[in-house]
Design an enzyme around this catalytic site. Structure first.
Site, PDB file in Angstrom:
ATOM      1  N   ASP A 182     -32.269 -38.279  44.658  1.00 59.38           N
ATOM      2  CA  ASP A 182     -31.987 -39.540  43.986  1.00 59.38           C
ATOM      3  C   ASP A 182     -31.498 -40.617  44.947  1.00 59.38           C
ATOM      4  O   ASP A 182     -31.183 -40.334  46.103  1.00 59.38           O
ATOM      5  CB  ASP A 182     -30.947 -39.333  42.863  1.00 59.38           C
ATOM      6  N   ASP A 204     -20.006 -33.873  34.332  1.00 59.93           N
ATOM      7  CA  ASP A 204     -20.607 -33.864  32.997  1.00 59.93           C
ATOM      8  C   ASP A 204     -21.873 -33.006  32.951  1.00 59.93           C
ATOM      9  O   ASP A 204     -22.641 -33.072  32.004  1.00 59.93           O
ATOM     10  CB  ASP A 204     -20.925 -35.304  32.547  1.00 59.93           C
ATOM     11  N   HIS A 262     -24.474 -33.150  35.031  1.00 60.18           N
ATOM     12  CA  HIS A 262     -25.745 -33.731  35.485  1.00 60.18           C
ATOM     13  C   HIS A 262     -26.201 -33.108  36.795  1.00 60.18           C
ATOM     14  O   HIS A 262     -25.385 -32.661  37.607  1.00 60.18           O
ATOM     15  CB  HIS A 262     -25.679 -35.269  35.569  1.00 60.18           C
ATOM     16  N   GLU A 277     -28.545 -37.555  33.423  1.00 63.67           N
ATOM     17  CA  GLU A 277     -27.303 -37.616  32.665  1.00 63.67           C
ATOM     18  C   GLU A 277     -27.431 -36.905  31.313  1.00 63.67           C
ATOM     19  O   GLU A 277     -28.547 -36.698  30.823  1.00 63.67           O
ATOM     20  CB  GLU A 277     -26.922 -39.086  32.439  1.00 63.67           C
TER      21      GLU A 277
HETATM   22  C1  GLP Z   1     -23.851 -37.553  42.262  1.00 64.67           C
HETATM   23  C2  GLP Z   1     -25.189 -37.050  42.753  1.00 64.67           C
HETATM   24  C3  GLP Z   1     -25.398 -35.614  42.352  1.00 64.67           C
HETATM   25  C4  GLP Z   1     -24.173 -34.799  42.767  1.00 64.67           C
HETATM   26  C5  GLP Z   1     -22.963 -35.315  42.056  1.00 64.67           C
HETATM   27  C6  GLP Z   1     -21.702 -34.528  42.343  1.00 64.67           C
HETATM   28  O1  GLP Z   1     -23.880 -37.853  40.930  1.00 64.67           O
HETATM   29  N1  GLP Z   1     -26.292 -37.814  42.252  1.00 64.67           N
HETATM   30  O2  GLP Z   1     -26.578 -35.120  42.966  1.00 64.67           O
HETATM   31  O3  GLP Z   1     -24.384 -33.448  42.463  1.00 64.67           O
HETATM   32  O4  GLP Z   1     -22.781 -36.653  42.481  1.00 64.67           O
HETATM   33  O5  GLP Z   1     -21.100 -35.022  43.491  1.00 64.67           O
HETATM   34  P1  GLP Z   1     -19.909 -34.296  44.257  1.00 64.67           P
HETATM   35  O6  GLP Z   1     -20.552 -33.196  45.033  1.00 64.67           O
HETATM   36  O7  GLP Z   1     -19.365 -35.365  45.138  1.00 64.67           O
HETATM   37  O8  GLP Z   1     -18.955 -33.813  43.262  1.00 64.67           O
END
Ligand code: GLP
Length: 255
Positions: free
Chosen positions: A67, A136, A138, A143
């Site tokens: 993404d 959440d 995702h 989402e």
């Molecule tokens: C963002 C990214 C996800 C990732 C998530 C969790 O939303 N798009 O791919 O898994 O953050 O991030 P973190 O690893 O910083 O908790």
């Protein structure tokens, strides 16, 4: 779904990097699906170490990132282009032209998303997809309540997600409101999935993803339908799992 519970996040990062390394050794021109966020940073550090000290070769590797935020400067901190260059691409011998991060600033996003999907297919699909998970549930930026067969597209971010990722932007009003993300359908086509989750903030998401009913309200729960998904969690993220002892025993007996 294989659940591996490690004591500390650092252990999980090394284990995850070894899983990716083993796949790279089996297939030189592997197609990697890559993730951003805080979680995979130490795994990327370990891959970079393996490249430097053990000669792990990325010269024939192709990568596709999950993404990217819309309307951000790809040269600047906060964008996922910048993140990937900083944490991995600049530290290994992957060819720049073989790295793909969605161009979420394209004028025709629909065309761009279709081209991203077509490019993944033209490379033979993703061999191993690395994932983090949002609080959440995702994955990528899919989402809660998204379609469980969605493809690469523009997605609006929830307030929870924008608040969780605020560090990169300093304040909510500077945080992007949308992103381009591979879809759940795209992710599910990867031959192998490796999801990492560390820390107590991921406890509920891991519980729902691993042991809850499959539901678009917890998008990662769809991974229960994948036939080769491995989830590496530390003890904090695993704490609410009902079958925690079973997962530990199963993993230890297979070592
Ligand atoms: C963002 C990214 C996800 C990732 C998530 C969790 O939303 N798009 O791919 O898994 O953050 O991030 P973190 O690893 O910083 O908790």
């Amino acid at each position: 779904m294989q659940v591996i519970i490690v004591k500390k996040a650092s252990e999980g990062a090394i284990l995850g990097a070894n899983i990716i390394k083993n796949e790279m050794l089996k297939k030189k021109n592997i197609v990697l699906g890559l993730a951003t966020g805080r979680t995979p940073i130490s795994l990327y550090e370990e891959l970079a170490r393996m490249h430097k000290e053990e000669g792990l070769d990325f010269s024939d590797v192709t990568s596709f990132n999950l993404d990217e935020y819309c309307n951000v400067d790809f040269e600047k901190e906060g964008s996922y282009h910048f993140f990937m260059n900083k944490h991995l691409f600049s530290k290994v011998n992957i060819k720049k032209e073989n790295t793909n991060v969605p161009n979420a600033n394209a004028l025709d996003l629909e065309k761009e998303c279709k081209a991203y999907e077509d490019k993944i297919k033209s490379k033979g699909g993703i061999d191993i997809q690395l994932l983090g998970i949002g609080q959440d549930g995702h994955i990528g930026f899919n989402e809660p309540s998204c379609s469980l067969s969605s493809r690469t597209r523009k997605e609006f971010l929830t307030l929870d997600t924008r608040e969780a990722n605020i560090d990169d932007y300093g304040s909510l009003d500077k945080m992007p409101i949308s992103a381009v993300t591979m879809g759940i359908g795209t992710i599910m086509e990867a031959k192998k999935i490796l999801l990492l989750a560390f820390g107590k903030s991921k406890r509920r998401a891991i519980k729902e993803c691993v042991e809850g009913g499959v539901s678009s309200l917890w998008p990662a729960s769809i991974l229960q339908f994948h036939n080769d998904a491995t989830i590496i969690v530390d003890e904090e993220a695993a704490a609410d799992l009902y079958n925690i002892n079973y997962y530990k025993q199963k993993y230890e007996e297979n070592l």
